[in-house]
Design an enzyme around this catalytic site. Sequence first.
Site, short mmCIF file in Angstrom:
data_model
loop_
_atom_site.label_atom_id
_atom_site.label_comp_id
_atom_site.label_asym_id
_atom_site.label_seq_id
_atom_site.Cartn_x
_atom_site.Cartn_y
_atom_site.Cartn_z
N GLY A 1 0.78 -1.22 0.00
CA GLY A 1 0.00 0.00 0.00
C GLY A 1 0.82 1.27 0.00
CG HIS B 1 -0.46 -7.67 -5.75
ND1 HIS B 1 -1.76 -7.26 -5.62
CD2 HIS B 1 0.33 -6.72 -5.19
CE1 HIS B 1 -1.77 -6.08 -4.98
NE2 HIS B 1 -0.52 -5.74 -4.72
CG ASP C 1 -4.49 -9.04 -6.92
OD1 ASP C 1 -3.83 -9.49 -7.88
OD2 ASP C 1 -3.96 -8.58 -5.89
CG ASN D 1 0.16 1.22 -3.89
OD1 ASN D 1 -0.72 0.49 -4.29
ND2 ASN D 1 1.19 0.77 -3.20
#
Length: 206
Positions: A64, A177, A174, A93
Amino acid sequence: MFAVVNDGARAQAADAETVKILALGDSLTAGYNLPPGDAFPVRLEAALRDRGHAVRVVNAGVSGDTTAGGLARLGWLLDGEAPDAVIVELGANDALRGLPPQKAEENLAAILQSLADRNIPTLLAGMYAPRNLGPEYIAAFDGLYPRLAERFDVPLYPFFLEGVALQDRYLLSDGLHPNAEGVQVMVDNILPHVEALVERARQTSG
């Protein structure tokens, strides 16, 4: 008379010869949702050692993290046992959140300046903006890494997810990643660039 070198002295000598690489990044470095042994820094260290390099790769990835987050924690990362070289992998990010590319560039510039001030060899790993953010954002974001590499005279690895992005077999569910296979592809692709970084670190310290 023969000098006696104890195990502690041998360990200190070996550690002095080991190049410490700090991998400063986000979840792509940290090893998001992977076993610890499959994280990028662990796989990279293993690959380098297999090729005969005495290295230690420190995982300084935080899931994050933005460029601002990386900049905020850089000081204490460097104030301890200073690394011999750094891989900077930040910005994904910022783009995913649609943060201003100019601010990301300013944050990365501050990171690179801090490393330059300490004469620490650095490899900048670039990212590409999501293609749905529009041509102006994409141009501004994608272009910041080459600009920074030229400005600070550091080598650029253009795209950290080269060979992995958009390849389902290399990604977690997802779609963002890398899985363990994907991490290995990343390591294989970036390895020559990191070997050059190790050589620069040895020349700098020598």
